[in-house]
Design a protein around this motif. Sequence first.
Motif, PDB file in Angstrom:
ATOM      1  N   LYS A  12      34.657  39.529  53.106  1.00  0.00           N
ATOM      2  CA  LYS A  12      33.516  39.687  52.203  1.00  0.00           C
ATOM      3  C   LYS A  12      32.449  40.596  52.819  1.00  0.00           C
ATOM      4  O   LYS A  12      31.872  41.441  52.130  1.00  0.00           O
ATOM      5  CB  LYS A  12      32.908  38.325  51.867  1.00  0.00           C
ATOM      6  N   VAL A 221      33.804  43.914  40.743  1.00  0.00           N
ATOM      7  CA  VAL A 221      33.292  42.830  41.591  1.00  0.00           C
ATOM      8  C   VAL A 221      32.724  41.700  40.736  1.00  0.00           C
ATOM      9  O   VAL A 221      32.972  40.513  40.996  1.00  0.00           O
ATOM     10  CB  VAL A 221      32.225  43.368  42.571  1.00  0.00           C
ATOM     11  N   ASP A 224      35.563  39.807  38.902  1.00  0.00           N
ATOM     12  CA  ASP A 224      36.288  38.970  39.855  1.00  0.00           C
ATOM     13  C   ASP A 224      35.479  37.715  40.197  1.00  0.00           C
ATOM     14  O   ASP A 224      36.023  36.610  40.280  1.00  0.00           O
ATOM     15  CB  ASP A 224      36.593  39.771  41.122  1.00  0.00           C
TER      16      ASP A 224
END
Length: 246
Positions: A12, A221, A224
Amino acid sequence: MKKRSFTEKVVKAGLLLVIAGVVVWAFAAGSFQLMIDRPGDLIYLLLQHLQLVGLSALLAVAAAVPAGIIVTRERFRKLQWIATNFANLGQTIPSLAILALVMSYLGIGYQTAVFALWINSLLPILRNTIAGLENVSPSILDAGKGMGMSPGQIFWKLELPNASYAILAGIRTSIVINVGTATLAFLIGGGGLGDFIFTGISLYDTGIMLAGALPVMVLAVIIDFVLGKLERVVIPKGLQRNLETL
């Protein structure tokens, strides 16, 4: 569990650094100024992109999940090879080639782009549906039979809930991949954020290109993240606890 958490944090952090780097690059290239000067164009293309991804994803889920369920039933297992290899076409053939093939039969435009994206979306959903259903523990199914459950009750109350994690993971993967692939729809008149990207490439203008690429990246992003949260709502709590202990 601790090792996996550490790995997830590193991944991350790496992704955040990449995003930050692209944002800085886009700012230096003047992409943000272009977005400020042409907000109407950006919103219009963004909505087109969402429509392409959303409609193709809905059609893929409507086709791949039922197909995965059918080919895992005993009487239809022989069809599993055919279904899987048909879905393989969307991944083995390059995206540009799929667009070219579909365009030669359906012409150009929005519908052709949706159809091509639909083909490209099938495999992850179908494979995960099959894998999820086939990996349900036989002891769970035997327990259901021992309790006098009908085949329908076993499927809805035992098989499908226990396969939900794999199915949703396939849907999530398929949609996120399609966010990027949908940029190619511009090449056949399907619209979307690929308009900025390919215009920037043809004009050798990095600012215009990144004005399309940056929203695509951010959109992937966000989608998701949202689908990840949705998984926590849909997947049974007991199964979530089992997954966390792996």
